[in-house]
Design an enzyme around this catalytic site. Structure first.
Site, PDB file in Angstrom:
ATOM      1  N   HIS A 125      19.396 138.531   4.942  1.00  0.00           N
ATOM      2  CA  HIS A 125      18.018 137.624   5.343  1.00  0.00           C
ATOM      3  C   HIS A 125      17.016 138.468   6.122  1.00  0.00           C
ATOM      4  O   HIS A 125      17.489 139.562   6.865  1.00  0.00           O
ATOM      5  CB  HIS A 125      18.554 136.420   5.898  1.00  0.00           C
ATOM      6  N   ASP A 147      21.351 129.961   0.534  1.00  0.00           N
ATOM      7  CA  ASP A 147      21.337 129.910  -0.975  1.00  0.00           C
ATOM      8  C   ASP A 147      22.902 130.199  -1.459  1.00  0.00           C
ATOM      9  O   ASP A 147      23.023 130.035  -2.626  1.00  0.00           O
ATOM     10  CB  ASP A 147      20.482 131.000  -1.555  1.00  0.00           C
TER      11      ASP A 147
HETATM   12  C1  SDX Z   1      15.519 132.648   1.612  1.00  0.00           C
HETATM   13  O1  SDX Z   1      12.485 134.109   4.865  1.00  0.00           O
HETATM   14  C2  SDX Z   1      13.219 132.847   4.885  1.00  0.00           C
HETATM   15  O2  SDX Z   1      13.430 132.523   5.769  1.00  0.00           O
HETATM   16  C3  SDX Z   1      13.644 132.802   3.392  1.00  0.00           C
HETATM   17  C4  SDX Z   1      14.540 131.654   3.243  1.00  0.00           C
HETATM   18  C5  SDX Z   1      13.874 130.179   3.787  1.00  0.00           C
HETATM   19  O3  SDX Z   1      14.505 129.211   4.090  1.00  0.00           O
HETATM   20  O4  SDX Z   1      12.684 130.093   3.356  1.00  0.00           O
HETATM   21  O5  SDX Z   1      15.638 131.530   4.315  1.00  0.00           O
HETATM   22  C6  SDX Z   1      15.068 131.485   2.154  1.00  0.00           C
HETATM   23  O6  SDX Z   1      14.767 133.169   0.761  1.00  0.00           O
HETATM   24  C7  SDX Z   1      16.863 133.053   1.675  1.00  0.00           C
HETATM   25  C8  SDX Z   1      17.014 134.856   1.141  1.00  0.00           C
HETATM   26  C9  SDX Z   1      17.697 134.423  -0.179  1.00  0.00           C
HETATM   27  N1  SDX Z   1      17.523 135.777  -1.121  1.00  0.00           N
HETATM   28  C10 SDX Z   1      18.526 136.297  -1.504  1.00  0.00           C
HETATM   29  O7  SDX Z   1      19.845 135.752  -1.141  1.00  0.00           O
HETATM   30  C11 SDX Z   1      18.511 137.510  -2.396  1.00  0.00           C
HETATM   31  C12 SDX Z   1      19.303 138.821  -2.056  1.00  0.00           C
HETATM   32  N2  SDX Z   1      18.936 139.087  -0.567  1.00  0.00           N
HETATM   33  C13 SDX Z   1      17.941 140.307  -0.535  1.00  0.00           C
HETATM   34  O8  SDX Z   1      17.019 140.317  -1.471  1.00  0.00           O
HETATM   35  C14 SDX Z   1      17.566 140.630   0.834  1.00  0.00           C
HETATM   36  O9  SDX Z   1      18.460 140.458   1.720  1.00  0.00           O
HETATM   37  C15 SDX Z   1      16.124 139.773   1.436  1.00  0.00           C
HETATM   38  C16 SDX Z   1      15.093 139.752   0.486  1.00  0.00           C
HETATM   39  C17 SDX Z   1      16.625 138.138   1.552  1.00  0.00           C
HETATM   40  C18 SDX Z   1      15.858 140.184   2.636  1.00  0.00           C
HETATM   41  O10 SDX Z   1      15.285 141.430   2.392  1.00  0.00           O
HETATM   42  P1  SDX Z   1      14.817 142.507   3.540  1.00  0.00           P
HETATM   43  O11 SDX Z   1      14.787 141.875   5.025  1.00  0.00           O
HETATM   44  O12 SDX Z   1      13.343 142.884   3.228  1.00  0.00           O
HETATM   45  O13 SDX Z   1      15.801 143.314   3.748  1.00  0.00           O
HETATM   46  P2  SDX Z   1      15.827 144.770   2.951  1.00  0.00           P
HETATM   47  O14 SDX Z   1      15.593 144.264   1.401  1.00  0.00           O
HETATM   48  O15 SDX Z   1      14.875 145.755   3.492  1.00  0.00           O
HETATM   49  O16 SDX Z   1      17.277 145.177   3.067  1.00  0.00           O
HETATM   50  C19 SDX Z   1      17.823 145.861   4.101  1.00  0.00           C
HETATM   51  C20 SDX Z   1      18.966 146.765   3.624  1.00  0.00           C
HETATM   52  C21 SDX Z   1      18.489 147.528   2.605  1.00  0.00           C
HETATM   53  O17 SDX Z   1      19.262 148.803   2.514  1.00  0.00           O
HETATM   54  P3  SDX Z   1      18.454 149.953   3.105  1.00  0.00           P
HETATM   55  O18 SDX Z   1      17.325 150.274   2.192  1.00  0.00           O
HETATM   56  O19 SDX Z   1      18.394 149.739   4.559  1.00  0.00           O
HETATM   57  O20 SDX Z   1      19.576 151.148   2.690  1.00  0.00           O
HETATM   58  O21 SDX Z   1      19.799 146.013   3.117  1.00  0.00           O
HETATM   59  C22 SDX Z   1      20.134 146.025   1.719  1.00  0.00           C
HETATM   60  C23 SDX Z   1      18.733 146.912   1.221  1.00  0.00           C
HETATM   61  O22 SDX Z   1      19.475 147.542   0.034  1.00  0.00           O
HETATM   62  N3  SDX Z   1      20.402 144.573   1.297  1.00  0.00           N
HETATM   63  C24 SDX Z   1      21.200 144.389   0.416  1.00  0.00           C
HETATM   64  C25 SDX Z   1      21.040 143.041  -0.157  1.00  0.00           C
HETATM   65  N4  SDX Z   1      19.979 142.368   1.081  1.00  0.00           N
HETATM   66  C26 SDX Z   1      19.466 143.527   1.561  1.00  0.00           C
HETATM   67  N5  SDX Z   1      22.161 144.978  -0.501  1.00  0.00           N
HETATM   68  C27 SDX Z   1      22.811 144.362  -1.157  1.00  0.00           C
HETATM   69  N6  SDX Z   1      22.789 142.859  -1.354  1.00  0.00           N
HETATM   70  C28 SDX Z   1      22.051 142.171  -0.576  1.00  0.00           C
HETATM   71  N7  SDX Z   1      21.856 141.008  -0.772  1.00  0.00           N
END
Ligand code: SDX
Length: 428
Positions: free
Chosen positions: A306, A363
């Site tokens: 998140h 989720d």
């Molecule tokens: C919702 O914003 C909100 O409030 C949203 C929400 C709401 O109520 O409106 O809460 C609802 O959207 C919840 C999130 C649902 N999405 C998912 O479950 C999809 C999987 N999660 C990822 O796509 C990700 O975690 C996000 C998009 C939710 C957050 O991404 P960020 O904050 O932009 O973080 P990032 O993508 O930069 O990741 C940080 C690191 C990265 O590694 P590095 O580049 O630092 O090496 O963490 C890793 C990412 O590769 N990472 C994951 C991961 N999520 C982040 N690695 C594996 N699996 C994951 N799920």
């Protein structure tokens, strides 16, 4: 209290003093609205450290796993309020008296039907259209039916549009589902509660009545509450940006629905269940966790991570409890839940996920609960959109009610071609 400020210096020269503001809780903000006069912009793709507005609606502390709606903790609301009470709180800023609650419920019930002409609108979609595609189109089309409440500068129009949207989303969501499965639309029934009414419009058929389970109705209502609002997330920011141009509320909510659909946002509950089905069994989890950690692989564990929560998502905690309640009450032994529980255990112990603070989010469990309730996967994000409509419209109303609000117009760092003369290569 003396005004605090930050001083921006570049190459040792003090350029500008920027005022610092503090809120009720959370991060202080450095007001950079005057920064442009120095010939510099800030640069923050994805808004990792940017506050886009001032708001009184929802507060999130990602480090402590705190979520407050108008100051009330989400777990207390989920356990002691119903969704319409939460809608009142989000819209009006405080909890309703009994009379105010009863009046609000009656008002919502008076707007649950949609114009019959909309039935024709659905017929333009393919039967196999994703219900989110249908919902996005139909909500945008609502503006063609309500010419009496499109003046966004009229508070009465804003209030009426908010009521209409909250009332009609369950009807439109259920119609999107019924159309996609080729069953006749079911009209709303105002002697049912908000969640009972939605379930009835989803699952009853002319051939037989639908017996509403109190457990499922309660779980549905709790799912609505847990998804009601979440500060300035992507879809809420989309609604605010669309609304800042003066666009009508139905167009703004349609924009929010479109943004929510993405798998990184509201589409994650559908994507999470698809992922669990793809993993299929506990012994394949390690393979997928390795994929999620592999930088060269775009695969991510849906339902984990998140932008704000770097601790547990308080909604996931409540949703997890609901998940177990529903499954044990319905005596459902879902192998996907076994996969989900083992995936959660492994992920919470894995150094990669611990280091990157990737916890199960709302989720992760909502998909399993909805599947147990008999909700089809294609409807998961539609239900998220239904629930979030009150959050979107509350932020839209708050923004338009703030004096001096401006159209949102970010700038950029331009790295394209420098000015050059044009000579065409094409023979006309
Ligand atoms: C919702 O914003 C909100 O409030 C949203 C929400 C709401 O109520 O409106 O809460 C609802 O959207 C919840 C999130 C649902 N999405 C998912 O479950 C999809 C999987 N999660 C990822 O796509 C990700 O975690 C996000 C998009 C939710 C957050 O991404 P960020 O904050 O932009 O973080 P990032 O993508 O930069 O990741 C940080 C690191 C990265 O590694 P590095 O580049 O630092 O090496 O963490 C890793 C990412 O590769 N990472 C994951 C991961 N999520 C982040 N690695 C594996 N699996 C994951 N799920």
């Amino acid at each position: 209290m003396t005004e605090r400020h930050a001083t921006l210096s570049i190459d040792g020269n003090d350029l500008i003093e920027l005022p610092i503001s503090s809120g009720t809780a959370g991060h202080d903000v450095i007001d950079i609205s005057k920064l442009g006069s120095t010939g510099n912009f800030t640069f923050d793709p994805g808004f990792m450290a940017t506050a886009s507005c001032e708001s009184e609606i929802t507060y999130i502390d990602g480090a402590k796993g705190i979520l407050l709606h108008r100051g009330y903790p989400i777990d207390q609301l989920a356990n002691n309020a119903d969704y319409l009470e939460v809608c009142y709180i989000l819209l009006h800023g405080d909890k309703p008296s009994q009379a105010e609650y009863d009046e609000f419920v009656a008002l919502i019930k008076n707007h649950t039907m949609v114009h019959d002409q909309l039935f024709q609108f659905f017929k333009g979609f393919r039967r196999d259209a994703h219900p989110m595609a249908i919902l996005c189109g139909v909500v945008g089309a609502l503006s063609s039916f309500y010419h009496d409440s499109l003046d966004v500068n009229n508070p009465r129009h804003r209030d009426l549009s908010a009521i209409r949207l909250i009332s009609k989303m369950p009807t439109l969501a259920a119609m999107s589902y019924k159309y996609s499965v080729g069953q006749p639309f079911v009209y709303p029934k105002n002697d049912l509660s908000y969640s009972e009414n939605f379930l009835n419009m989803m699952f009853s058929v002319p051939a037989e009545d639908y017996k509403i389970s109190p457990t499922i109705a309660r779980a549905m209502d709790r799912i609505f509450t847990l998804h009601a609002d979440h500060e300035q997330n992507a879809s809420t920011s989309t609604v605010r940006l669309a609304g800042s141009s003066g666009a009508n509320p139905f167009a703004c909510i349609a924009a929010g629905i479109a943004s929510l659909w993405g798998p990184a946002h509201g589409g994650a509950n559908e994507a999470c269940l698809t992922m669990l089905e793809e993993i299929g069994s506990v012994d394949r989890i390690e393979e997928y966790v390795a994929k999620a950690k592999d930088k060269s692989d775009p695969f991510r564990l849906m339902g984990f991570g998140h932008r704000v929560y770097k601790n547990h998502d308080p909604r996931a905690t409540v949703m997890r409890e609901t998940c177990h309640e529903v499954l044990s009450e319905l005596k459902i032994d879902d192998p996907l839940l076994d996969v989900a529980m083992e995936l959660e255990r492994i992920a919470l112990e894995d150094p990669y996920f611990i280091e990157k603070k990737l916890y199960p989010n709302v989720d992760f469990y909502s998909g399993i609960v909805m599947r147990a309730m008999g909700i089809p996967v294609s409807m998961f994000t539609v239900i998220f959109a239904l629930s979030r409509t009150v959050g979107w419209i509350s932020h839209w109303k708050e923004m338009l009610g703030q004096p001096g609000h401006k159209i949102g117009r970010p700038r950029q760092l331009y790295t394209g071609a420098a000015a050059r003369d044009f000579e065409s290569n094409a023979k006309k």
